[in-house]
Write an enzyme that holds these catalytic residues in place. Structure first.
Site, PDB file in Angstrom:
ATOM      1  N   GLU A 269       0.826  -1.212   0.000  1.00 18.00           N
ATOM      2  CA  GLU A 269       0.000   0.000   0.000  1.00 18.00           C
ATOM      3  C   GLU A 269       0.860   1.263   0.000  1.00 18.00           C
ATOM      4  O   GLU A 269       0.583   2.220   0.734  1.00 18.00           O
ATOM      5  CB  GLU A 269      -0.950  -0.029   1.191  1.00 18.00           C
ATOM      6  CG  GLU A 269      -1.962  -1.155   1.136  1.00 18.00           C
ATOM      7  CD  GLU A 269      -2.921  -1.183   2.314  1.00 18.00           C
ATOM      8  OE1 GLU A 269      -2.503  -0.781   3.428  1.00 18.00           O
ATOM      9  OE2 GLU A 269      -4.069  -1.592   2.125  1.00 18.00           O
ATOM     10  N   GLU A 352      -7.086  -7.883  -0.296  1.00 16.82           N
ATOM     11  CA  GLU A 352      -7.506  -7.790   1.107  1.00 16.82           C
ATOM     12  C   GLU A 352      -9.020  -7.617   1.151  1.00 16.82           C
ATOM     13  O   GLU A 352      -9.531  -6.497   1.225  1.00 16.82           O
ATOM     14  CB  GLU A 352      -6.792  -6.641   1.832  1.00 16.82           C
ATOM     15  CG  GLU A 352      -5.299  -6.870   2.014  1.00 16.82           C
ATOM     16  CD  GLU A 352      -4.641  -5.833   2.920  1.00 16.82           C
ATOM     17  OE1 GLU A 352      -5.383  -5.042   3.544  1.00 16.82           O
ATOM     18  OE2 GLU A 352      -3.406  -5.824   2.997  1.00 16.82           O
TER      19      GLU A 352
END
Length: 836
Positions: A269, A352
């Site tokens: 991320e 995710e």
């Protein structure tokens, strides 16, 4: 002539030579006959050569025949080759389309088989889940990695995604660890054995609610300071060295090399943090150098354009995946994902898919609904999308490794729970507490049931979320799902009495310690070589008649303040004054100690977990500023590290020797102790110390009783850190959350071995109670104690608690058989433990 297929997929021709037995034709062959046979053989070989030369030429003259999907055809021809790649916006495994239905399960949050000889805890917000294990017959061992992976398969998943935390594997510079719970290679091989693929999140930054986002804390002690997650040359040199160790270990386990790893993630991320493309490209080059060009490298970023613009590595060398909030419409995000991948190289993948959410200390438990979660997954799978459940099984942030988050600034500090269960499922009946005479009193009954990741922290699979997700996944599985394994059996063994043993301050020898570091001003924990746990800061000041005011502008993260006076009424014993906290920092009043000389000041600072996400990850611990008495900086400090080891580190102290705890001698004093039911534990009123103090107790389990897992309730205790058989379990803080009473520990089978409990805790405020498990040490791992144990027909345990402020008045913990622990009339199923 026969045709077989080689490992690389090419066809090989084999000519079989016929043999003639010399005894079948004993007559001599004439010369002309031999000449005729030779001529025929020559002509036959010439015709074969002409045919082989003619067929390729003929194929060039003929038009191509329609054959549908060229790529599918070529992969079918290479069915024996191990390949995993991306094409036509799909994943392809061994030449066939493949959909990833995966789940995160982190090897470092679940104990492997090797630790089953030890007692260990899995900890919820105010719960501790513990397993007793011994080094007896393997048939009694619980293989926890395998247990969780088999349950993952029963859920219907085909892929495991896991982080690799740098700090676990290199806790000190150059000191590498790949054993026990850090045995990554064994975990990967076990995944392969169970036919599970792996997506490896190699970092070097992982986030994951893990201390410092997986970075080793010793990076913070480097001078000049490193710029983490950047192209800072000093930082990159350390990353190169780390990946130079890690990646060669996993390279043989890549899918094309015969292993389970199909993809390797670069960073994590990054688009939510920065836009240093030089840094990302350096990581890609480093990964290619060690792993080759065949493995799929991927990034994960939030499903917003800004995140993808900053976190994506352009040029087609890296696949860009996304994550987003469960419940968001996934397909507009997958459409956006395509813009950041090469044409035909963007299979829709949520790396995710959140099955729950994290919780910080002091927060209400996060909630998500099982049916809505399953419905959101169906939206992805129904259109051939891929998803990875985060988490499939959360497990536990063992040791001091749970991380933290921040809000608008560094002081808005939010440490994560020891539990990583992604808890969110609750039953009805709320309750609350009130403080009365320094005791927590339950006013209303409650009933909470904590198991929200599909596979709960203790490995249970009977929750609504497991059932709902399994039902959805089964609709999209080409084969029937495996049978769901049973939950692990639990038993309640009863109350455990404790008694006072020693003071923490006496053990540290605060005034005369030769381990103290001296400095004009306080130093950060990392500068002392202490990366986790606690540090005691010692100084002195002149006490005023009306008292003094103490102010510590920057304390990371929680400080308990004590004073002492050699000529005072307390005869030099430290007296607890109060707490200073990072998130609610206020001045603290110091009463007049009535000293004829200076008053000693002791500040015990606790590291509650480093920030793992956002702009404040450079999170040093300890006292980071000057300390002010009545507005003036206080100089002249001594600092003593409290030598508690972290997960997967060698113990720094032997508490059995320090506390002189000898369970064997106690066994000889109590030959009639057995496990029974229906009786109440005896205890008498005790003088309760307000100074940090160790308490100890012993109990036994009759071998005639079934040996099973259990929970140990710490109702009445406060805040702590647990060590079991030298294994650091992690932090707990039940009283911090005023909507919980479940304070339990899960215990598994034990065989003939003696154990020690040791508890250490950090203080709560002046109205609360504090406690924690310091260490649970095996006193009898050698066979020499077995005859003694057998002679008393039981299994013996010694429990030691370091209580930092005010222990439970009864000095009791309880072994119970379930998590549904209420404070009303409902009673858990208990068995009594007579104790020494």
């Amino acid at each position: 002539m026969t045709r077989t297929r080689s490992k690389n997929g090419t066809l090989t021709t084999h000519l079989a030579a016929a043999t003639i037995s010399s005894s079948s034709k004993p007559a001599k062959m004439t010369r002309s006959g031999r000449r005729t046979k030779t001529t025929l053989l020559f002509l036959l070989l010439l015709a074969l050569a002409a045919f082989c030369a003619f067929v390729p030429a003929l194929s060039l003259l003929l038009p191509s025949l329609p054959h549908g999907n060229n790529r599918s055809s070529s992969r079918r021809q290479l069915v024996d080759a191990r390949t995993f790649e991306i094409a036509e916006d799909m994943f392809w495994k061994d030449g066939h389309p493949f959909r990833i239905i995966g789940g995160d399960l982190h090897y470092f949050r679940t104990l492997p088989e090797v630790y089953m000889r030890h007692l260990y805890f899995l900890s919820l917000q105010c719960d501790l889940v513990v397993c007793f294990r011994s080094n007896g017959s393997e048939s009694f061992w619980a293989k926890y990695w395998e247990d969780r992976l088999l349950k993952v398969k029963a859920l219907g998943l085909n892929t495991i995604q896991t982080y690799v935390p740098w700090n676990l594997h290199e806790p000190q510079p150059g000191k590498l660890s790949f054993e026990g719970i850090a045995d990554l290679v064994s975990f990967l091989k076990l995944c392969q054995k169970l036919d599970l693929l792996v997506m490896l999140r190699a970092g070097p930054y992982i986030c994951g609610e893990w201390d410092l986002g997986g970075f080793p804390a010793w990076l913070l002690a480097t001078e000049p300071p490193l710029k983490l997650r950047s192209s800072d040359p000093a930082y990159l040199r350390l990353v190169d060295k780390w990946w130079g160790t890690l990646l060669p270990k996993v390279a043989p386990l890549l899918y094309n090399n015969g292993g389970p790893i199909i993809m390797v993630q670069i960073e994590n991320e990054f688009g939510s943090y920065g836009d240093d493309q030089n840094y990302l490209h350096h990581l890609v080059q480093l990964a290619r150098r060690h792993l080759g060009d065949s493995i799929i490298l991927y990034t994960t970023d939030g499903g917003a354009r800004e995140n993808l613009q900053k976190g994506t590595i352009r040029g087609g060398a890296v696949f860009s995946a996304v994550d987003f909030t469960t419940g968001d419409d996934p397909w507009p995000i997958f459409k956006l994902q395509k813009e950041f991948n090469e044409p035909g190289k963007s299979p829709p993948l949520s790396t995710e898919f959140y099955t729950g959410w994290l919780t910080h200390w002091g927060e209400k438990i996060a909630t998500t609904d099982a049916e809505s979660t399953a419905s959101a997954l169906e939206k992805i799978l129904s259109r051939n999308g891929s998803a990875v459940l985060y988490m499939a099984h959360g497990g536990t942030n063992f040791g001091f490794y749970s991380g933290a988050n921040t809000g608008t600034d560094e002081s808005d500090y939010k440490p994560d729970l020891t539990s990583y269960d992604y808890v969110s499922e609750k039953f009805t009946n709320l309750f609350y507490f009130r403080l009365k005479h320094f005791k927590m009193e339950c006013i209303h009954q409650t009933y909470w049931h904590f198991k929200d990741a599909p596979i709960s922290e203790s490995g249970d699979v009977d929750g609504a979320k497991f059932t709902a997700l399994r039902k959805v996944i089964s609709l999209h599985s080409a084969t029937s799902l495996p049978q769901v394994p049973a939950n692990i059996r639990k038993i309640g063994y009863g109350p455990i009495n404790l008694h006072k043993t020693s003071s923490l301050f006496d053990l540290l020898d605060l005034e005369k310690s030769t381990e103290a570091v001296e400095s004009v001003d306080p130093l950060p924990m990392e500068s002392l070589g202490q990366m986790f746990g606690f540090v005691v800061y010692i100084s002195s000041y002149s006490s005023k008649v009306k008292g003094n005011s103490l102010f510590i502008p920057e304390v990371h993260d929680r400080a308990q303040v004590f004073t002492s006076c050699a000529t005072g009424n307390n005869k030099g014993r430290p007296t607890y004054i109060g707490a200073v906290e990072r998130w609610s920092n206020k001045q603290l009043g110091l009463p007049n100690a009535k000293c004829t000389s200076n008053t000693s000041l002791f500040v015990l600072v606790e590291n509650m977990g480093r920030v793992n996400y956002g702009q404040y990850t450079f999170d040093r611990k300890g006292i980071l500023s000057s300390v002010y008495i009545d507005g003036k900086a206080l100089h002249g400090w001594r600092m003593i590290s409290v030598p508690l080891h972290n997960l997967n580190e060698e113990p720094k102290i032997n508490l059995n020797e320090m506390l002189k705890v000898n369970p064997i001698s106690r066994v000889s004093q109590a030959s009639a102790l057995t496990v029974s039911t229906g009786k109440k534990a005896k205890h008498t009123s005790r003088v309760i110390s307000v100074e940090p103090t160790f308490y100890a107790g012993s109990f036994s389990v009759d071998k005639a009783n079934p040996i099973s897992d259990t929970y140990i309730s710490f109702r009445g205790w406060g805040k702590g850190v647990a060590f079991v058989n030298d294994f650091n379990i992690g932090r707990y803080w039940p009283v911090k959350i005023m909507t919980f009473l479940l304070c339990i520990v899960f215990v598994g089978p034990l065989i003939s071995e003696i154990f020690d409990f040791h508890f250490i805790c950090s203080l709560l405020d002046h109205n609360a109670i504090s406690m924690s498990l310091l260490q649970y040490l095996s006193m009898g791992r050698t066979f020499c104690v077995c005859p003694l144990l057998n002679s008393y027909s039981g299994f013996w345990f010694v429990q030691v608690i370091l209580e930092l402020e005010s222990p439970s008045p009864e000095l009791l913990t309880h072994s119970v058989d379930n998590q549904d622990f209420t404070c009303g009339s409902r009673k858990p199923n208990l068995q009594r433990l007579d104790v020494l």
